[in-house]
Design a protein around this motif. Sequence first.
Motif, mmCIF file in Angstrom:
data_model
loop_
_atom_site.group_PDB
_atom_site.id
_atom_site.type_symbol
_atom_site.label_atom_id
_atom_site.label_comp_id
_atom_site.label_asym_id
_atom_site.label_seq_id
_atom_site.Cartn_x
_atom_site.Cartn_y
_atom_site.Cartn_z
ATOM 1 N N ILE A 119 -4.967 5.247 -8.944
ATOM 2 C CA ILE A 119 -4.845 4.908 -10.372
ATOM 3 C C ILE A 119 -5.293 6.086 -11.230
ATOM 4 C CG2 ILE A 119 -5.707 3.392 -12.204
ATOM 5 C CD1 ILE A 119 -5.933 1.170 -10.087
ATOM 6 N N VAL A 120 -6.406 6.721 -10.832
ATOM 7 C CA VAL A 120 -6.901 7.899 -11.549
ATOM 8 C C VAL A 120 -5.872 9.022 -11.503
ATOM 9 C CG1 VAL A 120 -8.658 9.713 -11.561
ATOM 10 C CG2 VAL A 120 -9.328 7.325 -11.181
ATOM 11 N N LEU A 121 -5.270 9.248 -10.324
ATOM 12 C CA LEU A 121 -4.247 10.295 -10.177
ATOM 13 C C LEU A 121 -3.052 10.029 -11.089
ATOM 14 C CD1 LEU A 121 -3.033 12.776 -8.699
ATOM 15 C CD2 LEU A 121 -2.149 11.168 -6.971
ATOM 16 N N ILE A 122 -2.592 8.787 -11.133
ATOM 17 C CA ILE A 122 -1.436 8.434 -11.970
ATOM 18 C C ILE A 122 -1.759 8.625 -13.446
ATOM 19 C CG2 ILE A 122 0.023 6.499 -12.720
ATOM 20 C CD1 ILE A 122 -0.231 5.430 -9.791
ATOM 21 N N ASN A 155 0.815 -1.211 0.000
ATOM 22 C CA ASN A 155 0.000 0.000 0.000
ATOM 23 C C ASN A 155 0.850 1.263 0.000
ATOM 24 O OD1 ASN A 155 -3.170 -0.343 0.436
ATOM 25 N ND2 ASN A 155 -2.154 -2.085 1.370
ATOM 26 N N VAL A 156 1.893 1.287 0.827
ATOM 27 C CA VAL A 156 2.766 2.465 0.884
ATOM 28 C C VAL A 156 3.526 2.624 -0.433
ATOM 29 C CG1 VAL A 156 4.793 3.490 2.031
ATOM 30 C CG2 VAL A 156 2.976 2.449 3.397
ATOM 31 N N GLU A 157 3.938 1.509 -1.026
ATOM 32 C CA GLU A 157 4.651 1.553 -2.307
ATOM 33 C C GLU A 157 3.778 2.198 -3.384
ATOM 34 O OE1 GLU A 157 8.213 0.001 -4.570
ATOM 35 O OE2 GLU A 157 7.748 0.367 -2.464
ATOM 36 N N PHE A 158 2.551 1.734 -3.491
ATOM 37 C CA PHE A 158 1.666 2.265 -4.530
ATOM 38 C C PHE A 158 1.301 3.720 -4.253
ATOM 39 C CE2 PHE A 158 -2.322 2.243 -7.129
ATOM 40 C CZ PHE A 158 -1.719 1.923 -8.329
ATOM 41 N N PHE A 159 1.088 4.056 -2.982
ATOM 42 C CA PHE A 159 0.774 5.440 -2.609
ATOM 43 C C PHE A 159 1.954 6.358 -2.947
ATOM 44 C CE2 PHE A 159 0.151 9.147 -0.021
ATOM 45 C CZ PHE A 159 -1.220 9.283 0.091
ATOM 46 N N THR A 160 3.169 5.904 -2.654
ATOM 47 C CA THR A 160 4.366 6.706 -2.946
ATOM 48 C C THR A 160 4.537 6.901 -4.449
ATOM 49 O OG1 THR A 160 5.438 5.822 -0.955
ATOM 50 C CG2 THR A 160 6.860 6.909 -2.565
ATOM 51 N N LEU A 161 4.309 5.848 -5.231
ATOM 52 C CA LEU A 161 4.399 5.956 -6.685
ATOM 53 C C LEU A 161 3.340 6.915 -7.231
ATOM 54 C CD1 LEU A 161 5.053 2.210 -7.574
ATOM 55 C CD2 LEU A 161 6.684 4.085 -7.794
ATOM 56 N N GLY A 162 2.162 6.923 -6.607
ATOM 57 C CA GLY A 162 1.120 7.878 -6.991
ATOM 58 C C GLY A 162 1.539 9.312 -6.690
ATOM 59 N N ALA A 163 2.116 9.523 -5.506
ATOM 60 C CA ALA A 163 2.602 10.858 -5.131
ATOM 61 C C ALA A 163 3.732 11.313 -6.053
ATOM 62 C CB ALA A 163 3.078 10.846 -3.678
#
Length: 310
Positions: free
Chosen positions: A209-212, A108-116
């Motif tokens: 996903i939308v943000l990315i 979860n943190v990995e995907f959140f960080t990649l989104g940021a």
Amino acid sequence: MKINSTQVTYFTLSAYFDTGHLKYMFFLIITCLYLFIIVANVLLIVIICMNRSLHEPMYMLLCNLFINELFGSTGLFPFLLVQILSDVHTISVPLCYLQIYCFYLYGNVEFFTLGAMSYDRYVAICFPLQYNTRMTCQKVAKIIAFAWLYKAINITVLISLSAPLPLCGNVINKVYCVNHDITKLACSDTTFRDVYGPVFIFTVIFPLIVLILFSYIKILQVCFSGSKRTQQKAVSTCTPHLISLFNFSFGLFFEITQSRFNMSHVPISIRVVLSLYWLMCPPLLNPVLYGLNMTKIRSICINLVLGKMS
């Protein structure tokens, strides 16, 4: 025969198979990979923390990415090394839930960080003059703290829903613990727990996903309409992130697919390798990817090597 939940003190991980004397070779390979992950990620964390020129939002997010990858791989590799040499592949119930907690928090943190990081690149390329006001170190620090705290709470809720379940078995067809596989062993109704997962994906993962997608659509629009210099800047700064994003997403997609659907037609060795992909490959690839492609980090690494050689 149904097993009372109080009688389930351990789980059997049935995806391990006999490799004979090759297990010592696998043990050596996994050990080398883990040592590389530790050295590479710690080196980049130290470089970012110790160099004031790297105290910028983008590098703060990178540092968080490397810390998270150390966290995730430490939850996997020591356990994997023990299991490779063991003849009995079991794990106690408390350790199993601790492993689930580590893996889910890592993912979860990995995907959140990649989104940021996607949003950071969007602001840097599409609004370069506003970057220093829209992306400050203080804002990024709050984003990172929110990611860890919010995800930790979500996963605590998920595990608290699964842990009390009475179980009718203790065999997990994986090389590590997965929450969905445990709920499939439950004797009681798991409707509420089954709903929580999709709701979490829709309310948390889907917006990321939308943000990315939004960030990279806007970046592409600027690239096609901008100057050659703008295009080169976008390619040089976005390429490592895109590779990292696709690499992690591929592994995560297969793991989710394998947990939710019947994959018995796929050979067990391929299933094991692909189920480990999202936990092993990002911590291995990302330090190399960013260390070689980020100009500032690369030059500092070169200076360190040349300084030691001279």
